[in-house]
Design a protein around this motif. Structure first.
Motif, short mmCIF file in Angstrom:
data_model
loop_
_atom_site.label_atom_id
_atom_site.label_comp_id
_atom_site.label_asym_id
_atom_site.label_seq_id
_atom_site.Cartn_x
_atom_site.Cartn_y
_atom_site.Cartn_z
N ALA A 158 26.66 38.06 44.47
CA ALA A 158 27.48 37.91 43.27
C ALA A 158 28.84 38.58 43.46
O ALA A 158 29.88 38.04 43.07
N TYR A 159 28.84 39.74 44.08
CA TYR A 159 30.08 40.46 44.32
C TYR A 159 30.99 39.71 45.30
O TYR A 159 32.20 39.64 45.11
N LEU A 160 30.39 39.13 46.34
CA LEU A 160 31.17 38.34 47.29
C LEU A 160 31.83 37.14 46.63
O LEU A 160 33.00 36.85 46.89
N VAL A 161 31.09 36.45 45.77
CA VAL A 161 31.65 35.30 45.08
C VAL A 161 32.80 35.74 44.15
O VAL A 161 33.87 35.12 44.12
N ALA A 186 36.78 34.80 44.58
CA ALA A 186 37.54 34.19 43.49
C ALA A 186 38.79 35.03 43.19
O ALA A 186 39.88 34.48 42.97
N GLY A 187 38.65 36.33 43.19
CA GLY A 187 39.79 37.21 42.96
C GLY A 187 40.84 37.08 44.06
O GLY A 187 42.04 37.03 43.78
N ILE A 188 40.40 37.04 45.30
CA ILE A 188 41.34 36.91 46.42
C ILE A 188 42.08 35.58 46.34
O ILE A 188 43.30 35.52 46.55
N SER A 217 36.68 46.28 49.65
CA SER A 217 35.53 46.72 48.87
C SER A 217 34.28 45.92 49.23
O SER A 217 33.17 46.46 49.21
N THR A 218 34.43 44.64 49.58
CA THR A 218 33.25 43.87 49.98
C THR A 218 32.68 44.39 51.29
O THR A 218 31.46 44.45 51.46
N ALA A 219 33.56 44.78 52.21
CA ALA A 219 33.09 45.32 53.49
C ALA A 219 32.41 46.68 53.29
O ALA A 219 31.37 46.96 53.90
#
Length: 135
Positions: free
Chosen positions: A61-64, A68-70, A99-101
């Motif tokens: 969910a965070y990756l998606v 979307a934010g990027i 933050s995703t990494a």
């Protein structure tokens, strides 16, 4: 301000060299942290393997959301004529990728699977490519 002082110019945003240094300063700690986590996982068993399924769902969910934010910041960055605002958009988009990494590295530490970290690292690099430094 006296009459002999030179007039102040408005801040124009970071130079391309400064932005490249910011990108490097976002990338290097993530790679070092991932290396440290990798060594820790090889030495000790995973810390919370029972969290594998819930963490995977949160991570997806965070990756998606981050992608979307990027993509949102990429569109804003491409259309932005003001250099100072473009600089802000650069840093915010890159921070989302970072933050995703970092979240993936914590997932790797807790569960023992490197896949979320590697996907997060790819997301960081994708943010560098999608929201580039414009000269």
């Amino acid at each position: 301000m006296s009459e002999t002082d030179p007039p102040r110019r408005p801040h124009q945003g970071a130079s391309p060299t400064q932005l490249r240094l910011i990108r490097l300063s976002l990338l290097l700690p993530v790679v070092v942290f991932g290396g440290i986590v990798s060594v820790m996982v090889q030495r000790d068993p995973p810390r919370a393997p029972e969290l594998a399924r819930p963490l995977l769902m949160v991570n997806l969910a965070y990756l998606v959301g981050a992608m979307a934010g990027i993509l949102y910041f990429q569109r804003r960055h491409a259309a932005e004529p003001d250099r100072q605002r473009r600089t802000t958009l650069n840093v915010v988009a890159w921070a989302l990728g970072e933050s995703t990494a970092l979240f993936g590295a914590v997932h790797y530490l807790l569960v023992g699977s490197p896949v979320p970290y590697l996907v997060g690292l790819c997301m960081l690099v994708a943010s560098f490519v999608l929201v580039p430094v414009r000269d």
